[in-house]
Design an enzyme around this catalytic site. Structure first.
Site, PDB file in Angstrom:
ATOM      1  N   HIS A 135      60.873  43.929   8.026  1.00  0.00           N
ATOM      2  CA  HIS A 135      62.084  43.669   7.249  1.00  0.00           C
ATOM      3  C   HIS A 135      63.309  43.645   8.161  1.00  0.00           C
ATOM      4  O   HIS A 135      63.715  44.666   8.689  1.00  0.00           O
ATOM      5  CB  HIS A 135      62.307  44.673   6.118  1.00  0.00           C
ATOM      6  CG  HIS A 135      63.079  44.069   4.975  1.00  0.00           C
ATOM      7  ND1 HIS A 135      62.466  43.503   3.882  1.00  0.00           N
ATOM      8  CD2 HIS A 135      64.400  43.905   4.782  1.00  0.00           C
ATOM      9  CE1 HIS A 135      63.386  43.035   3.052  1.00  0.00           C
ATOM     10  NE2 HIS A 135      64.567  43.271   3.577  1.00  0.00           N
ATOM     11  N   HIS A 156      53.805  37.088   0.547  1.00  0.00           N
ATOM     12  CA  HIS A 156      54.222  38.080  -0.442  1.00  0.00           C
ATOM     13  C   HIS A 156      54.452  37.368  -1.776  1.00  0.00           C
ATOM     14  O   HIS A 156      55.578  37.022  -2.123  1.00  0.00           O
ATOM     15  CB  HIS A 156      55.506  38.776   0.030  1.00  0.00           C
ATOM     16  CG  HIS A 156      55.908  39.943  -0.812  1.00  0.00           C
ATOM     17  ND1 HIS A 156      56.529  41.060  -0.287  1.00  0.00           N
ATOM     18  CD2 HIS A 156      55.804  40.180  -2.139  1.00  0.00           C
ATOM     19  CE1 HIS A 156      56.790  41.916  -1.273  1.00  0.00           C
ATOM     20  NE2 HIS A 156      56.355  41.393  -2.398  1.00  0.00           N
ATOM     21  N   GLU A 158      51.105  40.952   0.792  1.00  0.00           N
ATOM     22  CA  GLU A 158      52.002  42.013   0.349  1.00  0.00           C
ATOM     23  C   GLU A 158      52.310  41.849  -1.132  1.00  0.00           C
ATOM     24  O   GLU A 158      52.326  40.722  -1.647  1.00  0.00           O
ATOM     25  CB  GLU A 158      53.324  41.953   1.107  1.00  0.00           C
ATOM     26  CG  GLU A 158      53.216  42.084   2.610  1.00  0.00           C
ATOM     27  CD  GLU A 158      54.578  41.990   3.292  1.00  0.00           C
ATOM     28  OE1 GLU A 158      54.662  42.397   4.455  1.00  0.00           O
ATOM     29  OE2 GLU A 158      55.531  41.502   2.660  1.00  0.00           O
TER      30      GLU A 158
END
Length: 237
Positions: free
Chosen positions: A190, A43, A70
């Site tokens: 997450h 990410h 991401e």
């Protein structure tokens, strides 16, 4: 079986803290795949405080499983994804100053923008996923964007589950059921961990992939990365 994608941002954070190349991000990506991970997630953020854009380029030749990038689809990020052509791009509406991702898309308000971005990625044969809160209206909205998958934002579940509230799974289960009815693939991520991943997986219909970084790397400090990956795979089987 639900695929495990290992987010290696924390390895880049550790590397950057000393300004050198230890630990080496590319070698770590090779190792997690060798130990059984079925994907690698990164990410990159605009300030490159952990994963750098060059890391994304360097990983192209070594990620032979699922490569998931991401990020917030700002022009620089879009260009990076079109250059590297990962297996999957996961769109996350994180602000520049966010410590970590903290909300899903409003798929209704941002429909036109998401349609435009997703269309560009799909023209380049890149699978798309969008980060969403466990809200049925947002799942319905996601369908209209043309995305291939959604990624359920699981922080609220993880927090409540740690307090003993197993009912926190219900909105996620409901959203996954609707997504499957709408022919949307379901990912999640997450704050998923060894403590909650089995319960989550067992209650989410058609869960295709989980992306786990912070907890997995932290657990590995005590138990070793190869061992921890095997523990996740066992819980997900």
């Amino acid at each position: 079986m639900t695929k495990l994608s290992v987010n290696i941002n924390k390895i880049a954070t550790l590397r950057n803290s000393r300004g050198g190349d230890v630990p080496n991000v590319v070698n770590f990506a090779k190792d997690v795949q060798r130990f059984g991970a079925e994907g690698v997630t990164i990410h990159p953020r605009p300030d490159e405080r952990h994963i750098r854009y060059q890391d994304a380029r360097d990983l192209v030749s070594v990620v032979h499983t699922e490569y998931n990038i991401e990020g917030n689809p700002i022009p620089k990020f879009i260009d990076l994804v079109l250059e590297t052509k990962p297996t999957q791009v996961t769109l996350v509406p994180d602000s520049v100053d966010a410590i970590t991702s903290n909300a899903g898309w409003d798929t209704i308000k941002h429909k036109d923008f998401l349609v435009e971005v997703i269309s560009e990625f799909k023209r380049n044969n890149i699978r798309t996923s969008i980060f969403v809160d466990p809200d049925l209206k947002q799942i319905e909205g996601a369908k209209h964007t043309g995305t291939d998958r959604i990624e359920l934002y699981t922080e609220a579940f993880a927090h409540e589950y740690s307090l003993g509230n197993e009912d926190a799974i219900k909105p996620y289960a409901d959203c996954a059921k609707l997504a499957n009815q709408l022919a949307l693939g379901v990912n999640a991520g997450h704050d998923l961990s060894l403590d909650n991943i089995k319960f989550f997986k067992n209650n989410i219909e058609g869960l295709l992939e989980v992306s786990i970084g912070h907890a997995l790397i932290s657990e590995s400090l005590y138990m070793g990365i190869e061992n921890v990956i095997q523990m996740y795979l066992h819980r997900l089987s």
